[in-house]
Write an enzyme that holds these catalytic residues in place. Structure first.
Site, PDB file in Angstrom:
ATOM      1  CB  THR A  21      -1.023   0.012   1.396  1.00  0.00           C
ATOM      2  OG1 THR A  21      -2.036  -1.337   1.369  1.00  0.00           O
ATOM      3  CG2 THR A  21      -1.965   1.082   1.484  1.00  0.00           C
ATOM      4  CB  THR A  22       3.503   2.335   2.047  1.00  0.00           C
ATOM      5  OG1 THR A  22       3.017   2.573   3.176  1.00  0.00           O
ATOM      6  CG2 THR A  22       4.460   3.237   2.183  1.00  0.00           C
ATOM      7  CE1 TYR A  61     -15.988  -1.070  -6.173  1.00  0.00           C
ATOM      8  CE2 TYR A  61     -16.442  -2.818  -7.474  1.00  0.00           C
ATOM      9  CZ  TYR A  61     -16.982  -1.469  -7.068  1.00  0.00           C
ATOM     10  OH  TYR A  61     -18.068  -0.580  -7.626  1.00  0.00           O
ATOM     11  CE1 TYR A  94      -1.986  -4.259   5.565  1.00  0.00           C
ATOM     12  CE2 TYR A  94      -1.307  -4.197   3.021  1.00  0.00           C
ATOM     13  CZ  TYR A  94      -2.082  -3.662   4.131  1.00  0.00           C
ATOM     14  OH  TYR A  94      -1.257  -2.064   4.542  1.00  0.00           O
ATOM     15  NE  ARG A 141      -4.506   1.834   2.526  1.00  0.00           N
ATOM     16  CZ  ARG A 141      -3.940   3.325   2.411  1.00  0.00           C
ATOM     17  NH1 ARG A 141      -4.838   3.265   1.026  1.00  0.00           N
ATOM     18  NH2 ARG A 141      -3.048   4.418   2.769  1.00  0.00           N
ATOM     19  CE  LYS A 155       1.277  -4.186   7.211  1.00  0.00           C
ATOM     20  NZ  LYS A 155       1.364  -2.698   5.545  1.00  0.00           N
ATOM     21  CB  ILE A 172       4.964  -4.735   7.634  1.00  0.00           C
ATOM     22  CG1 ILE A 172       5.308  -6.409   8.029  1.00  0.00           C
ATOM     23  CG2 ILE A 172       4.936  -4.806   6.211  1.00  0.00           C
ATOM     24  CD1 ILE A 172       4.627  -7.506   6.758  1.00  0.00           C
TER      25      ILE A 172
END
Length: 294
Positions: A46-47, A109, A135, A140, A164, A206
């Site tokens: 994501t980052t 989504y 994850y 999100r 994570k 993380i």
């Protein structure tokens, strides 16, 4: 065998103002991380703005990272997708590129039932041999991987080794630790919860914070793993103002601004992300100065 213990940086992807990946600055970030004790590089998460990288760019960044790190610390490649076929493709390519592990975000989504999540992650695991971290970031994705599903996957797929956990739900994470002890490696996915999650049996983080404070984030984890829970707790609390400032706008907007303030990257983002608002940038700068990294 755990992929790593300690601090894994969820590294940003530096970009030129025209949106192209800035590989020269990326190389500098990788050396900065390794020199300051970071225990693993997590690339294209994501980052790292993976959602706006083309497949070709995504794999190019992974290959470049693996090449530059050159085995000095593990490289974990983000290869998740809300399309199972795409996740399989990216995961196979990352394995071919020499990544040491994979990070698979839950489908976003379109989401899935728990049985759908199981089928999705199991399909990817069956397609590769690399160790895999799930994850879980429902804020999100809109999709929560329940503890029972995590444990089921770790039992049924020998290369799914952990998660994570960025749900922020300490009760859920405690339940996961209770039912998954011995077969699920748990990493904090939130920098403000490193010590709480490690106190439940987690083995590291993380981290977004590690982009700007790699040595300190490594030390928070190292102290806890070495039995100095009090020292780790103090360092966690000292970092709280900066942790909060790094999330006062959507990640990775603030952390890219912070790295720009440090002179390490230009700070460019890909739309729909836009540059940080002035008031929030001032708050971030203050927190960085208080923490002693600016």
């Amino acid at each position: 065998m755990s992929i790593f213990k300690g601090s894994g940086v969820a590294i940003v992807t530096p970009m030129h103002e025209n949106g192209k990946v800035n590989f020269e600055q990326f190389a500098g970030l990788l050396e900065f991380q390794i020199a300051n004790g970071t225990d693993a590089i997590i690339v294209c998460g994501t980052t790292g703005e993976a959602s706006t990288l083309t497949h070709e760019e995504h794999l190019e960044v992974i290959r470049y990272c693996v090449d530059k790190v050159a085995g000095r610390i593990p490289v974990v490649a983000g290869t998740g997708s809300n399309c199972t076929e795409t996740a399989v493709f990216l995961s196979r390519e990352a394995q071919e590129a020499g990544a040491d592990g994979l990070l698979l975000v839950s489908p976003y989504y379109n989401k899935a039932t728990q049985n759908g999540l199981y089928a999705h992650f199991k399909a990817v695991a069956d397609a590769v041999t690399l160790p895999i971290l799930l994850y879980n970031v429902p804020s999100r994705t809109g999709c929560n991987i329940l503890p029972e599903t995590v444990v089921r996957l770790c039992r049924d797929a020998e290369n799914i080794v952990g998660v994570k956990e960025a749900s922020g739900n300490i009760g859920q994470i405690a339940h996961l630790a209770a039912i998954g002890e011995g077969i699920v490696d748990i990493y904090s996915g939130n920098d403000d919860q490193i010590v709480p999650i490690m106190s439940l049996g987690g083995i590291g983080v993380i981290s977004v914070l590690a982009n700007v404070a790699p040595r300190q984030t490594h030390e928070i984890c190292r102290k806890f793993l070495d039995g100095d829970a009090e020292g780790s707790r103090r360092m966690q609390l000292e970092a709280m103002e900066l942790c909060n400032a790094l999330f006062c706008e959507v990640n990775p907007i603030p952390v890219k601004k912070a790295l720009e303030m440090m002179g390490r990257i230009d700070g460019a983002l890909r739309m729909p992300l836009t540059r940080m608002e002035d008031a929030n940038a001032a708050r971030l700068e203050k927190a960085m100065k208080t923490y002693g990294i600016l």
